[in-house]
Motif scaffolding. Structure first.
Motif, PDB file in Angstrom:
ATOM      1  N   LEU A 296       0.833  -1.194   0.000  1.00  7.74           N
ATOM      2  CA  LEU A 296       0.000   0.000   0.000  1.00  7.74           C
ATOM      3  C   LEU A 296       0.872   1.250   0.000  1.00  7.74           C
ATOM      4  O   LEU A 296       2.034   1.214   0.405  1.00  7.74           O
ATOM      5  CB  LEU A 296      -0.900   0.017   1.240  1.00  7.74           C
ATOM      6  CG  LEU A 296      -1.996  -1.047   1.342  1.00  7.74           C
ATOM      7  CD1 LEU A 296      -2.831  -0.788   2.582  1.00  7.74           C
ATOM      8  CD2 LEU A 296      -2.883  -1.055   0.110  1.00  7.74           C
TER       9      LEU A 296
ATOM     10  N   LEU B 182     -10.106  -1.445   1.452  1.00  8.27           N
ATOM     11  CA  LEU B 182      -8.678  -1.446   1.797  1.00  8.27           C
ATOM     12  C   LEU B 182      -8.325  -2.655   2.659  1.00  8.27           C
ATOM     13  O   LEU B 182      -7.293  -3.299   2.464  1.00  8.27           O
ATOM     14  CB  LEU B 182      -8.306  -0.166   2.549  1.00  8.27           C
ATOM     15  CG  LEU B 182      -8.078   1.108   1.742  1.00  8.27           C
ATOM     16  CD1 LEU B 182      -7.584   2.216   2.659  1.00  8.27           C
ATOM     17  CD2 LEU B 182      -7.097   0.882   0.612  1.00  8.27           C
TER      18      LEU B 182
ATOM     19  N   ILE C 221      -4.841  -0.103  -6.355  1.00  6.09           N
ATOM     20  CA  ILE C 221      -4.231   0.587  -5.213  1.00  6.09           C
ATOM     21  C   ILE C 221      -3.840   2.007  -5.616  1.00  6.09           C
ATOM     22  O   ILE C 221      -4.073   2.970  -4.874  1.00  6.09           O
ATOM     23  CB  ILE C 221      -3.009  -0.201  -4.693  1.00  6.09           C
ATOM     24  CG1 ILE C 221      -3.471  -1.490  -4.006  1.00  6.09           C
ATOM     25  CG2 ILE C 221      -2.181   0.644  -3.728  1.00  6.09           C
ATOM     26  CD1 ILE C 221      -2.346  -2.431  -3.621  1.00  6.09           C
TER      27      ILE C 221
ATOM     28  N   ASP D 286      -5.400   5.433  -4.064  1.00  6.57           N
ATOM     29  CA  ASP D 286      -4.518   6.458  -3.508  1.00  6.57           C
ATOM     30  C   ASP D 286      -4.799   7.818  -4.153  1.00  6.57           C
ATOM     31  O   ASP D 286      -4.869   8.844  -3.469  1.00  6.57           O
ATOM     32  CB  ASP D 286      -3.058   6.061  -3.735  1.00  6.57           C
ATOM     33  CG  ASP D 286      -2.087   7.067  -3.138  1.00  6.57           C
ATOM     34  OD1 ASP D 286      -2.006   7.143  -1.901  1.00  6.57           O
ATOM     35  OD2 ASP D 286      -1.428   7.793  -3.920  1.00  6.57           O
TER      36      ASP D 286
END
Length: 324
Positions: A123, A257, A288, A292
Protein backbone atom coordinates in the motif's frame (compact mmCIF):
# COMPACT_ATOMS: atom_id res chain seq x y z
CA UNK A 1 68.19 -49.83 15.80
CA UNK A 2 71.61 -48.17 15.37
CA UNK A 3 72.65 -45.29 17.57
CA UNK A 4 71.85 -41.84 16.22
CA UNK A 5 74.56 -39.27 15.66
CA UNK A 6 72.41 -36.45 17.06
CA UNK A 7 69.60 -37.63 19.40
CA UNK A 8 68.14 -34.10 19.53
CA UNK A 9 67.24 -34.21 15.83
CA UNK A 10 63.80 -35.71 15.04
CA UNK A 11 63.77 -39.09 13.29
CA UNK A 12 60.31 -38.43 11.84
CA UNK A 13 58.92 -35.57 9.79
CA UNK A 14 55.60 -33.74 10.04
CA UNK A 15 52.80 -35.67 8.22
CA UNK A 16 54.83 -38.89 8.33
CA UNK A 17 52.89 -42.08 9.14
CA UNK A 18 54.36 -44.51 11.67
CA UNK A 19 53.54 -47.01 14.39
CA UNK A 20 53.54 -45.73 17.97
CA UNK A 21 53.45 -47.90 21.09
CA UNK A 22 51.04 -46.69 23.77
CA UNK A 23 50.69 -48.80 26.92
CA UNK A 24 52.37 -51.75 25.15
CA UNK A 25 49.85 -51.61 22.28
CA UNK A 26 50.79 -50.58 18.72
CA UNK A 27 48.72 -47.92 16.94
CA UNK A 28 48.96 -46.29 13.55
CA UNK A 29 49.90 -42.63 14.08
CA UNK A 30 50.64 -39.45 12.14
CA UNK A 31 53.09 -36.71 13.13
CA UNK A 32 50.96 -33.56 13.32
CA UNK A 33 53.71 -31.19 14.48
CA UNK A 34 57.11 -30.94 16.15
CA UNK A 35 57.32 -28.17 18.74
CA UNK A 36 59.83 -26.86 21.25
CA UNK A 37 58.51 -26.98 24.82
CA UNK A 38 60.79 -25.68 27.58
CA UNK A 39 63.89 -26.48 25.56
CA UNK A 40 62.74 -29.96 24.57
CA UNK A 41 61.45 -30.93 21.14
CA UNK A 42 58.26 -32.98 21.11
CA UNK A 43 56.21 -34.78 18.47
CA UNK A 44 52.47 -34.35 18.53
CA UNK A 45 50.93 -37.62 17.32
CA UNK A 46 47.39 -38.15 16.11
CA UNK A 47 45.84 -41.62 15.85
CA UNK A 48 43.54 -42.00 12.79
CA UNK A 49 40.07 -43.19 13.79
CA UNK A 50 40.41 -41.70 17.27
CA UNK A 51 39.27 -38.34 18.60
CA UNK A 52 41.90 -35.60 18.84
CA UNK A 53 41.58 -35.68 22.61
CA UNK A 54 43.59 -38.94 22.41
CA UNK A 55 46.54 -37.22 20.71
CA UNK A 56 49.88 -37.86 22.43
CA UNK A 57 53.20 -36.06 22.75
CA UNK A 58 56.44 -38.02 22.44
CA UNK A 59 59.75 -36.39 23.26
CA UNK A 60 62.36 -36.32 20.48
CA UNK A 61 65.18 -38.70 21.43
CA UNK A 62 62.86 -41.30 22.99
CA UNK A 63 61.78 -42.84 19.68
CA UNK A 64 63.58 -46.14 20.19
CA UNK A 65 61.16 -48.89 21.17
CA UNK A 66 58.21 -46.45 20.97
CA UNK A 67 58.06 -45.19 17.37
CA UNK A 68 58.63 -47.32 14.27
CA UNK A 69 59.02 -46.41 10.59
CA UNK A 70 56.63 -49.06 9.33
CA UNK A 71 52.96 -49.83 8.81
CA UNK A 72 50.75 -51.38 11.46
CA UNK A 73 50.31 -54.53 9.35
CA UNK A 74 54.09 -54.99 8.98
CA UNK A 75 54.66 -54.30 12.67
CA UNK A 76 52.08 -56.91 13.74
CA UNK A 77 53.54 -59.46 11.34
CA UNK A 78 57.07 -58.91 12.68
CA UNK A 79 56.19 -58.68 16.41
CA UNK A 80 53.17 -60.98 16.59
CA UNK A 81 54.66 -63.18 19.30
CA UNK A 82 55.18 -60.13 21.53
CA UNK A 83 51.61 -58.83 21.29
CA UNK A 84 48.77 -59.64 23.68
CA UNK A 85 46.12 -62.19 22.73
CA UNK A 86 43.42 -59.57 23.33
CA UNK A 87 44.99 -57.15 20.83
CA UNK A 88 45.55 -59.86 18.21
CA UNK A 89 41.95 -61.08 18.47
CA UNK A 90 40.60 -57.57 17.88
CA UNK A 91 43.14 -56.87 15.12
CA UNK A 92 42.38 -60.11 13.26
CA UNK A 93 38.62 -59.44 13.41
CA UNK A 94 39.08 -56.06 11.77
CA UNK A 95 41.39 -57.56 9.17
CA UNK A 96 38.95 -60.35 8.26
CA UNK A 97 35.94 -58.04 8.02
CA UNK A 98 35.26 -57.40 4.32
CA UNK A 99 35.34 -53.83 3.23
CA UNK A 100 31.89 -52.36 2.82
CA UNK A 101 30.99 -51.74 -0.77
CA UNK A 102 30.33 -48.10 -1.26
CA UNK A 103 27.04 -47.34 -2.86
CA UNK A 104 27.46 -45.55 -6.12
CA UNK A 105 26.11 -42.05 -5.91
CA UNK A 106 24.73 -40.63 -9.12
CA UNK A 107 26.24 -37.33 -10.18
CA UNK A 108 24.50 -34.31 -8.75
CA UNK A 109 22.01 -32.63 -11.02
CA UNK A 110 21.67 -28.90 -10.77
CA UNK A 111 17.95 -28.23 -10.53
CA UNK A 112 17.02 -24.63 -11.07
CA UNK A 113 14.05 -23.82 -8.88
CA UNK A 114 11.62 -21.32 -10.40
CA UNK A 115 11.44 -18.07 -8.43
CA UNK A 116 8.63 -17.95 -5.90
CA UNK A 117 5.87 -15.55 -6.92
CA UNK A 118 5.62 -12.33 -4.94
CA UNK A 119 2.27 -12.43 -3.11
CA UNK A 120 2.76 -9.32 -0.99
CA UNK A 121 0.54 -6.27 -1.33
CA UNK A 122 2.24 -2.89 -1.00
CA UNK A 123 0.00 0.00 0.00
CA UNK A 124 1.01 3.62 -0.37
CA UNK A 125 1.99 5.63 2.70
CA UNK A 126 -1.30 7.54 2.62
CA UNK A 127 -3.45 4.40 2.46
CA UNK A 128 -1.53 2.89 5.38
CA UNK A 129 -2.17 6.06 7.40
CA UNK A 130 -5.89 5.78 6.63
CA UNK A 131 -5.99 2.17 7.85
CA UNK A 132 -4.19 3.16 11.07
CA UNK A 133 -6.66 6.02 11.57
CA UNK A 134 -9.54 3.59 11.04
CA UNK A 135 -8.15 1.20 13.67
CA UNK A 136 -7.83 4.08 16.13
CA UNK A 137 -11.45 5.13 15.55
CA UNK A 138 -12.68 1.57 16.06
CA UNK A 139 -10.66 1.26 19.28
CA UNK A 140 -12.53 4.36 20.48
CA UNK A 141 -15.83 2.51 19.82
CA UNK A 142 -16.77 4.46 16.69
CA UNK A 143 -18.08 2.69 13.57
CA UNK A 144 -18.25 3.67 9.90
CA UNK A 145 -21.61 5.01 8.81
CA UNK A 146 -23.71 2.61 6.75
CA UNK A 147 -24.56 2.62 3.97
CA UNK A 148 -21.34 4.31 2.87
CA UNK A 149 -21.57 7.44 0.73
CA UNK A 150 -19.44 5.58 -1.82
CA UNK A 151 -20.01 1.84 -1.35
CA UNK A 152 -17.51 -0.64 -2.70
CA UNK A 153 -19.75 -1.39 -5.71
CA UNK A 154 -19.51 2.27 -6.76
CA UNK A 155 -15.75 2.49 -6.19
CA UNK A 156 -15.13 -0.63 -8.30
CA UNK A 157 -17.44 0.67 -11.04
CA UNK A 158 -15.51 3.97 -11.09
CA UNK A 159 -12.23 2.09 -11.39
CA UNK A 160 -13.47 -0.17 -14.19
CA UNK A 161 -14.68 2.92 -16.06
CA UNK A 162 -11.05 4.06 -16.30
CA UNK A 163 -10.30 0.85 -18.22
CA UNK A 164 -13.48 0.50 -20.30
CA UNK A 165 -15.17 3.92 -20.26
CA UNK A 166 -18.12 2.92 -22.45
CA UNK A 167 -18.86 -0.49 -20.95
CA UNK A 168 -21.80 -1.02 -18.62
CA UNK A 169 -21.44 -3.25 -15.53
CA UNK A 170 -23.54 -5.87 -17.33
CA UNK A 171 -21.11 -5.93 -20.28
CA UNK A 172 -18.14 -6.28 -17.94
CA UNK A 173 -19.83 -9.09 -16.01
CA UNK A 174 -20.59 -10.91 -19.25
CA UNK A 175 -16.97 -10.54 -20.35
CA UNK A 176 -15.70 -11.97 -17.06
CA UNK A 177 -18.12 -14.92 -17.18
CA UNK A 178 -17.32 -15.81 -20.79
CA UNK A 179 -13.62 -14.89 -20.44
CA UNK A 180 -14.01 -12.98 -23.69
CA UNK A 181 -11.54 -10.11 -23.96
CA UNK A 182 -11.17 -9.81 -27.72
CA UNK A 183 -11.87 -6.08 -27.72
CA UNK A 184 -9.50 -5.07 -24.93
CA UNK A 185 -5.82 -5.45 -24.13
CA UNK A 186 -4.68 -8.57 -22.30
CA UNK A 187 -3.25 -6.48 -19.42
CA UNK A 188 -6.57 -4.64 -19.04
CA UNK A 189 -8.46 -7.93 -19.07
CA UNK A 190 -6.31 -9.13 -16.16
CA UNK A 191 -7.09 -5.96 -14.19
CA UNK A 192 -10.82 -6.31 -14.84
CA UNK A 193 -10.96 -9.99 -13.91
CA UNK A 194 -8.89 -9.37 -10.78
CA UNK A 195 -11.14 -6.57 -9.53
CA UNK A 196 -14.41 -8.31 -10.39
CA UNK A 197 -13.19 -11.46 -8.67
CA UNK A 198 -12.12 -9.35 -5.70
CA UNK A 199 -15.62 -7.86 -5.51
CA UNK A 200 -17.21 -11.31 -5.27
CA UNK A 201 -14.65 -12.24 -2.63
CA UNK A 202 -15.54 -9.07 -0.73
CA UNK A 203 -19.17 -10.15 -0.47
CA UNK A 204 -18.14 -13.63 0.63
CA UNK A 205 -15.72 -12.77 3.44
CA UNK A 206 -16.88 -9.43 4.86
CA UNK A 207 -18.72 -10.84 7.86
CA UNK A 208 -15.93 -13.23 8.82
CA UNK A 209 -12.66 -11.55 7.88
CA UNK A 210 -13.06 -7.80 7.32
CA UNK A 211 -14.76 -6.68 10.53
CA UNK A 212 -13.44 -6.03 14.01
CA UNK A 213 -15.47 -7.74 16.75
CA UNK A 214 -17.01 -4.40 17.71
CA UNK A 215 -18.48 -4.10 14.19
CA UNK A 216 -19.94 -7.60 13.85
CA UNK A 217 -23.32 -7.06 15.56
CA UNK A 218 -24.11 -4.38 12.98
CA UNK A 219 -23.32 -6.79 10.14
CA UNK A 220 -25.63 -9.35 11.75
CA UNK A 221 -28.32 -6.66 11.96
CA UNK A 222 -27.93 -5.96 8.23
CA UNK A 223 -28.24 -9.66 7.39
CA UNK A 224 -31.37 -9.91 9.55
CA UNK A 225 -32.88 -6.83 7.91
CA UNK A 226 -32.15 -8.06 4.37
CA UNK A 227 -33.32 -11.63 4.93
CA UNK A 228 -36.15 -10.89 7.36
CA UNK A 229 -34.90 -13.77 9.47
CA UNK A 230 -33.55 -13.37 13.00
CA UNK A 231 -30.39 -15.36 13.76
CA UNK A 232 -30.07 -16.22 10.08
CA UNK A 233 -28.54 -19.66 9.57
CA UNK A 234 -26.88 -20.63 6.33
CA UNK A 235 -24.92 -23.64 5.23
CA UNK A 236 -22.81 -21.61 2.84
CA UNK A 237 -21.91 -17.93 2.94
CA UNK A 238 -22.61 -17.79 -0.79
CA UNK A 239 -26.34 -18.33 -0.15
CA UNK A 240 -26.53 -14.80 1.27
CA UNK A 241 -26.64 -13.50 -2.32
CA UNK A 242 -29.94 -15.33 -2.81
CA UNK A 243 -31.41 -13.29 0.06
CA UNK A 244 -30.33 -9.92 -1.30
CA UNK A 245 -27.40 -9.55 1.10
CA UNK A 246 -24.59 -7.74 -0.72
CA UNK A 247 -22.01 -6.23 1.62
CA UNK A 248 -20.40 -4.30 -1.24
CA UNK A 249 -23.56 -2.19 -1.56
CA UNK A 250 -23.26 -1.10 2.10
CA UNK A 251 -19.59 -1.10 3.08
CA UNK A 252 -17.17 1.32 1.45
CA UNK A 253 -13.59 2.50 1.08
CA UNK A 254 -12.15 1.36 4.43
CA UNK A 255 -13.43 -2.19 4.05
CA UNK A 256 -12.13 -2.41 0.50
CA UNK A 257 -8.68 -1.45 1.80
CA UNK A 258 -8.92 -4.10 4.50
CA UNK A 259 -9.70 -6.73 1.87
CA UNK A 260 -6.86 -5.69 -0.45
CA UNK A 261 -4.36 -6.07 2.38
CA UNK A 262 -5.66 -9.52 3.36
CA UNK A 263 -6.63 -10.93 -0.04
CA UNK A 264 -3.42 -12.86 -0.91
CA UNK A 265 -3.27 -14.32 2.60
CA UNK A 266 -6.92 -15.39 2.42
CA UNK A 267 -6.39 -17.03 -0.97
CA UNK A 268 -3.30 -18.91 0.22
CA UNK A 269 -5.22 -20.12 3.29
CA UNK A 270 -7.63 -22.01 1.00
CA UNK A 271 -4.68 -23.43 -0.96
CA UNK A 272 -5.04 -21.36 -4.12
CA UNK A 273 -2.03 -21.85 -6.42
CA UNK A 274 0.66 -19.34 -5.27
CA UNK A 275 1.32 -18.45 -8.92
CA UNK A 276 -2.32 -17.38 -9.30
CA UNK A 277 -2.12 -15.47 -6.00
CA UNK A 278 0.97 -13.70 -7.32
CA UNK A 279 -0.94 -12.71 -10.46
CA UNK A 280 -3.79 -11.35 -8.32
CA UNK A 281 -1.30 -9.35 -6.23
CA UNK A 282 0.05 -7.83 -9.46
CA UNK A 283 -3.48 -7.06 -10.62
CA UNK A 284 -4.12 -5.13 -7.39
CA UNK A 285 -1.32 -2.65 -8.09
CA UNK A 286 -3.46 -0.53 -10.41
CA UNK A 287 -6.49 -0.32 -8.15
CA UNK A 288 -4.23 0.59 -5.21
CA UNK A 289 -2.90 3.47 -7.31
CA UNK A 290 -6.49 4.44 -8.17
CA UNK A 291 -7.56 4.42 -4.50
CA UNK A 292 -4.52 6.46 -3.51
CA UNK A 293 -5.23 9.07 -6.18
CA UNK A 294 -8.91 9.32 -5.18
CA UNK A 295 -8.77 8.77 -1.42
CA UNK A 296 -10.03 12.29 -0.65
CA UNK A 297 -13.19 11.58 -2.66
CA UNK A 298 -13.94 8.20 -1.12
CA UNK A 299 -12.79 8.82 2.46
CA UNK A 300 -13.49 12.02 4.41
CA UNK A 301 -11.90 11.21 7.74
CA UNK A 302 -13.78 11.60 11.02
CA UNK A 303 -17.14 12.40 9.42
CA UNK A 304 -17.18 8.84 8.05
CA UNK A 305 -17.69 7.57 11.62
CA UNK A 306 -20.46 7.73 14.20
CA UNK A 307 -20.97 6.82 17.83
CA UNK A 308 -23.03 3.73 18.67
CA UNK A 309 -26.12 3.48 20.85
CA UNK A 310 -25.91 2.16 24.44
CA UNK A 311 -27.78 -0.97 23.36
CA UNK A 312 -25.35 -1.61 20.51
CA UNK A 313 -22.39 -1.03 22.83
CA UNK A 314 -23.81 -3.60 25.25
CA UNK A 315 -24.28 -6.18 22.48
CA UNK A 316 -20.84 -5.50 21.02
CA UNK A 317 -19.06 -5.87 24.35
CA UNK A 318 -21.01 -9.08 24.90
CA UNK A 319 -19.46 -10.25 21.63
CA UNK A 320 -16.01 -9.60 23.14
CA UNK A 321 -16.81 -11.79 26.13
CA UNK A 322 -18.32 -14.68 24.18
CA UNK A 323 -15.84 -14.50 21.28
CA UNK A 324 -18.65 -14.69 18.69
Amino acid sequence: MSKRKNPTEPMFKVDETLVAIVEETPYEAVVMSITDEKGKKKYKLHFPGWSRRHDKKFEVGTEEGRMFKTTLAEYVKEHRSELSAEFLEEYDKKKEKPAEKKEEVPPAVNVIEPPKPDTTVKLTKKLIQILLFDKDQTDKCFVCKLPAKYPTDQIVADYLATIMPDATPEVIDAMVKTQSSANIKCADAQKICTVRGMLDYFNTVTGHHLLYKFERPRYNDMVEMKTGIRDFKYGSIATLFNHGVRASSEYGFIYLLRLIVKLPELMLSIKVDPVLVGMVAKGLVEIIAFLDANHEKYFEGEIEYEAVSPDYYRRATETFRTGN
